[in-house]
Design a protein around this motif. Sequence first.
Motif, short mmCIF file in Angstrom:
data_model
loop_
_atom_site.label_atom_id
_atom_site.label_comp_id
_atom_site.label_asym_id
_atom_site.label_seq_id
_atom_site.Cartn_x
_atom_site.Cartn_y
_atom_site.Cartn_z
N SER A 129 0.82 -1.20 0.00
CA SER A 129 0.00 0.00 0.00
C SER A 129 0.86 1.26 0.00
O SER A 129 0.49 2.27 -0.61
N ASP A 142 0.63 4.04 -2.97
CA ASP A 142 0.50 5.47 -2.66
C ASP A 142 1.62 6.27 -3.31
O ASP A 142 1.40 7.35 -3.86
N LYS A 176 1.19 9.22 -6.21
CA LYS A 176 1.74 10.57 -6.04
C LYS A 176 2.77 10.90 -7.11
O LYS A 176 2.86 12.03 -7.57
N ASP A 214 -5.63 5.79 -4.16
CA ASP A 214 -5.03 6.54 -3.06
C ASP A 214 -5.74 6.24 -1.75
O ASP A 214 -5.10 6.04 -0.71
N SER A 215 -7.06 6.19 -1.78
CA SER A 215 -7.83 5.85 -0.57
C SER A 215 -7.58 4.42 -0.14
O SER A 215 -7.42 4.14 1.06
N TYR A 221 -4.23 4.24 1.53
CA TYR A 221 -4.26 4.81 2.88
C TYR A 221 -4.78 3.80 3.90
O TYR A 221 -4.15 3.54 4.93
N TRP A 253 -2.84 1.29 7.02
CA TRP A 253 -3.20 1.17 8.43
C TRP A 253 -3.59 -0.26 8.79
O TRP A 253 -3.23 -0.75 9.87
N THR A 283 6.37 5.79 5.02
CA THR A 283 5.15 6.60 4.92
C THR A 283 5.48 8.08 5.01
O THR A 283 4.88 8.89 4.31
N LEU A 316 4.65 10.79 2.27
CA LEU A 316 3.84 11.93 2.71
C LEU A 316 4.42 13.25 2.23
O LEU A 316 3.68 14.13 1.79
#
Length: 143
Positions: free
Chosen positions: A35, A39, A43, A65-66, A69, A73, A95, A99
Motif C-alpha cells: 500500500s 501510494d 503521487k 489513493d484511498s 491509505y 493502516w 510513509t 507523505l
Amino acid sequence: MQQFSHVLREYRKWMVSLPLVNMLLPYALYICFGSIAVDFIVKLTYTIFPRIFGSGIFTVFNFLDSLAYFGFWIGFWLLLAAKEMKWAPYALFATVFVLIFPFTSFSLFIVLKAALFIWLGYLLLKFTASSSYSEVNEREITL
C-alpha cells in the motif's frame, strides 16, 4: 519498554483470536509495504502528469489513493501482531517519505504528521532492538 511488551502481547492474543485476522496475518508485510508503494506510484503519477490527472477525470487514482491509505493502516496494525514486527518502524519511515514526496510545499499538518511518524518509528525501532522485544517474539509468536 516492558509495559509496551505487555500491551503488545495482549494485542497479539486478541488479534490471533479473530479468524479473518488469522488468515491475513501472513500477508501483513505485503499489505503494508504494498500500500505504501501504491501510494507512492499515485503521487509520482500526479507529480509527473499534473494536467492529465489533476483535472479529476481519473477517479481510479483517487480510489487507489484511498485504498492505499486504509491498506497501510490495516497492514501496519497486522504487522504489529505478526512475526515481522521488526519492519514496522521502516513502514512508518517510508510513509513519511511518501507523505512529503513532491518536496515542494509543506503545511503545518504534514510537518506535524511527519514528525509524529518519525518519533513513533524511532520509539518502535528502539523497542525492536531491545531485549523486551526478543523475549516477546520468542515466547509468544507461534505462527
